[in-house]
Scaffold this motif. Structure first.
Motif, PDB file in Angstrom:
ATOM      1  N   UNK A  80      46.562 -39.283   2.232  1.00 33.18           N
ATOM      2  CA  UNK A  80      45.474 -39.789   2.045  1.00 33.18           C
ATOM      3  C   UNK A  80      44.656 -39.467   3.965  1.00 33.18           C
ATOM      4  N   UNK A  81      45.683 -39.733   5.105  1.00 36.57           N
ATOM      5  CA  UNK A  81      45.267 -40.040   7.103  1.00 36.57           C
ATOM      6  C   UNK A  81      45.185 -37.529   6.977  1.00 36.57           C
ATOM      7  N   UNK A  82      46.307 -37.723   5.606  1.00 37.69           N
ATOM      8  CA  UNK A  82      46.177 -36.116   6.592  1.00 37.69           C
ATOM      9  C   UNK A  82      44.614 -34.715   5.892  1.00 37.69           C
ATOM     10  N   UNK A  83      44.419 -35.399   4.430  1.00 40.66           N
ATOM     11  CA  UNK A  83      43.155 -35.019   4.022  1.00 40.66           C
ATOM     12  C   UNK A  83      42.500 -35.431   4.658  1.00 40.66           C
ATOM     13  N   UNK A  84      42.104 -36.629   5.450  1.00 41.16           N
ATOM     14  CA  UNK A  84      40.810 -37.093   6.145  1.00 41.16           C
ATOM     15  C   UNK A  84      40.848 -36.054   7.870  1.00 41.16           C
ATOM     16  N   UNK A  85      41.879 -35.998   7.798  1.00 44.71           N
ATOM     17  CA  UNK A  85      41.670 -35.274   9.361  1.00 44.71           C
ATOM     18  C   UNK A  85      41.256 -33.626   9.513  1.00 44.71           C
ATOM     19  N   UNK A  86      42.354 -33.393   8.275  1.00 44.20           N
ATOM     20  CA  UNK A  86      41.477 -32.068   7.640  1.00 44.20           C
ATOM     21  C   UNK A  86      39.941 -31.419   7.292  1.00 44.20           C
ATOM     22  N   UNK A  87      39.253 -32.776   6.860  1.00 45.35           N
ATOM     23  CA  UNK A  87      38.144 -32.936   7.312  1.00 45.35           C
ATOM     24  C   UNK A  87      37.263 -33.279   5.412  1.00 45.35           C
ATOM     25  N   UNK A  88      38.413 -33.368   5.084  1.00 49.32           N
ATOM     26  CA  UNK A  88      37.962 -33.892   3.227  1.00 49.32           C
ATOM     27  C   UNK A  88      36.798 -35.185   3.121  1.00 49.32           C
ATOM     28  N   UNK A  89      36.400 -35.085   2.588  1.00 44.98           N
ATOM     29  CA  UNK A  89      36.070 -36.137   2.860  1.00 44.98           C
ATOM     30  C   UNK A  89      36.370 -37.821   1.613  1.00 44.98           C
ATOM     31  N   UNK A  90      36.399 -38.738   1.956  1.00 48.01           N
ATOM     32  CA  UNK A  90      36.997 -39.552   0.718  1.00 48.01           C
ATOM     33  C   UNK A  90      37.350 -39.395  -0.636  1.00 48.01           C
ATOM     34  N   UNK A  91      36.013 -38.815  -1.028  1.00 46.20           N
ATOM     35  CA  UNK A  91      35.680 -38.775  -1.987  1.00 46.20           C
ATOM     36  C   UNK A  91      36.290 -37.294  -2.715  1.00 46.20           C
ATOM     37  N   UNK A  92      36.541 -36.401  -1.497  1.00 49.59           N
ATOM     38  CA  UNK A  92      37.371 -35.436  -2.190  1.00 49.59           C
ATOM     39  C   UNK A  92      38.615 -35.888  -2.001  1.00 49.59           C
ATOM     40  N   UNK A  93      39.463 -36.388  -1.168  1.00 54.14           N
ATOM     41  CA  UNK A  93      40.725 -37.033  -0.886  1.00 54.14           C
ATOM     42  C   UNK A  93      41.184 -37.773  -2.020  1.00 54.14           C
ATOM     43  N   UNK A  94      40.064 -38.557  -2.696  1.00 52.77           N
ATOM     44  CA  UNK A  94      40.600 -39.126  -3.943  1.00 52.77           C
ATOM     45  C   UNK A  94      40.663 -38.855  -4.692  1.00 52.77           C
ATOM     46  N   UNK A  95      39.473 -37.689  -5.461  1.00 54.13           N
ATOM     47  CA  UNK A  95      39.742 -37.129  -6.327  1.00 54.13           C
ATOM     48  C   UNK A  95      41.093 -35.795  -6.494  1.00 54.13           C
ATOM     49  N   UNK A  96      40.959 -35.346  -5.727  1.00 53.94           N
ATOM     50  CA  UNK A  96      42.083 -34.743  -5.206  1.00 53.94           C
ATOM     51  C   UNK A  96      43.618 -35.045  -6.064  1.00 53.94           C
ATOM     52  N   UNK A  97      43.850 -36.447  -5.507  1.00 50.84           N
ATOM     53  CA  UNK A  97      45.151 -37.874  -6.280  1.00 50.84           C
ATOM     54  C   UNK A  97      44.711 -37.845  -7.981  1.00 50.84           C
ATOM     55  N   UNK A  98      43.203 -38.337  -7.600  1.00 51.54           N
ATOM     56  CA  UNK A  98      43.545 -38.327  -9.307  1.00 51.54           C
ATOM     57  C   UNK A  98      43.390 -37.365 -10.420  1.00 51.54           C
ATOM     58  N   UNK A  99      43.146 -36.053  -9.921  1.00 50.40           N
ATOM     59  CA  UNK A  99      42.682 -35.473 -10.887  1.00 50.40           C
ATOM     60  C   UNK A  99      44.365 -34.459 -10.878  1.00 50.40           C
ATOM     61  N   UNK A 100      44.802 -33.645  -8.977  1.00 52.43           N
ATOM     62  CA  UNK A 100      45.574 -33.041  -9.189  1.00 52.43           C
ATOM     63  C   UNK A 100      47.376 -33.474  -9.276  1.00 52.43           C
ATOM     64  N   UNK A 101      47.073 -34.471  -8.733  1.00 48.23           N
ATOM     65  CA  UNK A 101      48.265 -35.440  -8.619  1.00 48.23           C
ATOM     66  C   UNK A 101      49.863 -35.085  -8.399  1.00 48.23           C
ATOM     67  N   UNK A 102      50.038 -33.775  -7.807  1.00 48.59           N
ATOM     68  CA  UNK A 102      51.405 -33.060  -7.713  1.00 48.59           C
ATOM     69  C   UNK A 102      50.869 -33.296  -6.314  1.00 48.59           C
ATOM     70  N   UNK A 103      52.025 -34.126  -5.090  1.00 50.73           N
ATOM     71  CA  UNK A 103      52.561 -34.741  -3.812  1.00 50.73           C
ATOM     72  C   UNK A 103      52.246 -33.191  -3.313  1.00 50.73           C
TER      73      UNK A 103
END
Length: 269
Positions: A56-79
Motif C-alpha cells: 500500500x505504501x509503495x503503490x501510493x508512493x509510485x503515484x497510484x491512487x487509493x482506488x487503483x491500489x486497492x483494486x490491484x490487491x483485490x483483483x491481481x492478488x499476487x504480491x
C-alpha cells in the motif's frame, strides 16, 4: 444339495474410488489434526498478509491512487507481481512494460493450479473462485499436507486469511503512506519471500531436489540484471529438466537396464 451344504460367501462391500483414495492417503501420510492444519495456515496467512502494508505504501508512493491500489490487491492478488508493477512505475518505466513484467511473474501461478486441481479435486462450481487464491503461500501450505482433507483445509484457511488481511493492510498502508515513511525501515517487503522460503526448505529432502533448487536460484539471480522483471523466475524452471537430464545420463537411461522380461520368474518363464 441341502441348504446347509451351500458354502457361505462373505458379503462384499463396494467402496467408491474417492473413498479408497482418501483411505490410502490417510494410511500413507502422517496423521495431522484439523486444528494443527488451521494453526499452520493462520500463521502463514497472518505473517504474509502484513506485507500488504508495504505494498500500500509503495503503490501510493509510485503515484497510484487509493482506488487503483486497492483494486490491484483485490483483483491481481499476487504480491510479487504487484510489487513488480508498482516498482517499475516508480522507476519511471513504461506502464505497458511494467504490466508485461508483472504478467510474466504471475504466470507461475498457472503451473501451481495444474498441481492443486488434482490434489484438491474441488467441485467445478468452486474452481473459478479457488483460482483467485492459487499463489505461492497457499500452494506451499497445501502441498505440505498429508491428506486431501488437510490440503483442502490448509488451502481454504490460508487463502481466506491472506486475502482478507492483505487487502485490509493494503488499504491502511495506502491511507497512511506518509506516516509510515520508507518501507525499507520496516522490512515488511521481505516478509512474504521469507515465509515462503521457510515453507519450501523442509520439502527439499533429496539431493536432487536441493540441487534443482540451488540451480534455479542461480539462474534467477544471474538473469535478473539482463532480463525484464518476471522472466528470470520463469526461466529458472528450466533447472528441473536440466537436473533430471543430467541425473538420467549419470544413472543410465531405462533402455540400458536389463528388461524385466529377461529375468526368469519362479515358474521358469
Amino acid at each position: 444339495m441341502s441348504p446347509r451344504s451351500v458354502p457361505s460367501v462373505p458379503e462384499q462391500t463396494t467402496t467408491s474410488p474417492e473413498k479408497t483414495g482418501e483411505t490410502a492417503e490417510t494410511a500413507a501420510g502422517e496423521v495431522k489434526s484439523d486444528a494443527a492444519v488451521v494453526r499452520d495456515a493462520l500463521g502463514v496467512g497472518i505473517a504474509v498478509g502484513l506485507s500488504g502494508f508495504a505494498f500500500g505504501v509503495t503503490s501510493a508512493g509510485s503515484g497510484l491512487s487509493l482506488l487503483q491500489t486497492c483494486v490491484l490487491s483485490l483483483l491481481v492478488f499476487t504480491g510479487a507481481s504487484q510489487f513488480a508493477l508498482v516498482g517499475a512505475l516508480a522507476a519511471g518505466g513504461n506502464p505497458y512494460t511494467a504490466a508485461a513484467g508483472a504478467f510474466f511473474l504471475g504466470v507461475r501461478n498457472a503451473f501451481y493450479g495444474l498441481r492443486l486441481s488434482q490434489l484438491l479435486a474441488l467441485p467445478r462450481a468452486l474452481r473459478p473462485l479457488a483460482a483467485q487464491w492459487v499463489i505461492d503461500e497457499t500452494t506451499a501450505v497445501t502441498l505440505a499436507q498429508p491428506t486431501r482433507r488437510a490440503a483442502r483445509i490448509g488451502f481454504t484457511v490460508t487463502g481466506i486469511t491472506l486475502y482478507v488481511l492483505w487487502n485490509l493492510t493494503t488499504l491502511v498502508g495506502a491511507l497512511g503512506a506518509e506516516a509510515l515513511g520508507d518501507t525499507d525501515r520496516w522490512g515488511l517487503d521481505a516478509a512474504s519471500p521469507a515465509v515462503f522460503l521457510a515453507l519450501l526448505a523442509p520439502m527439499l529432502r533429496s539431493t536432487t531436489e536441493r540441487i534443482t533448487a540451488a540451480l534455479a536460484v542461480l539462474l534467477a539471480l544471474g538473469l535478473l540484471p539482463v532480463l525484464p522483471a518476471g522472466v528470470p523466475v520463469l526461466l529458472s524452471a528450466l533447472a528441473a529438466p536440466a537436473v533430471l537430464f543430467l541425473m538420467g545420463r549419470r544413472n543410465g537411461s531405462p533402455g540400458d537396464t536389463p528388461a524385466m522380461a529377461a529375468t526368469p520368474t519362479e515358474d521358469g518363464r
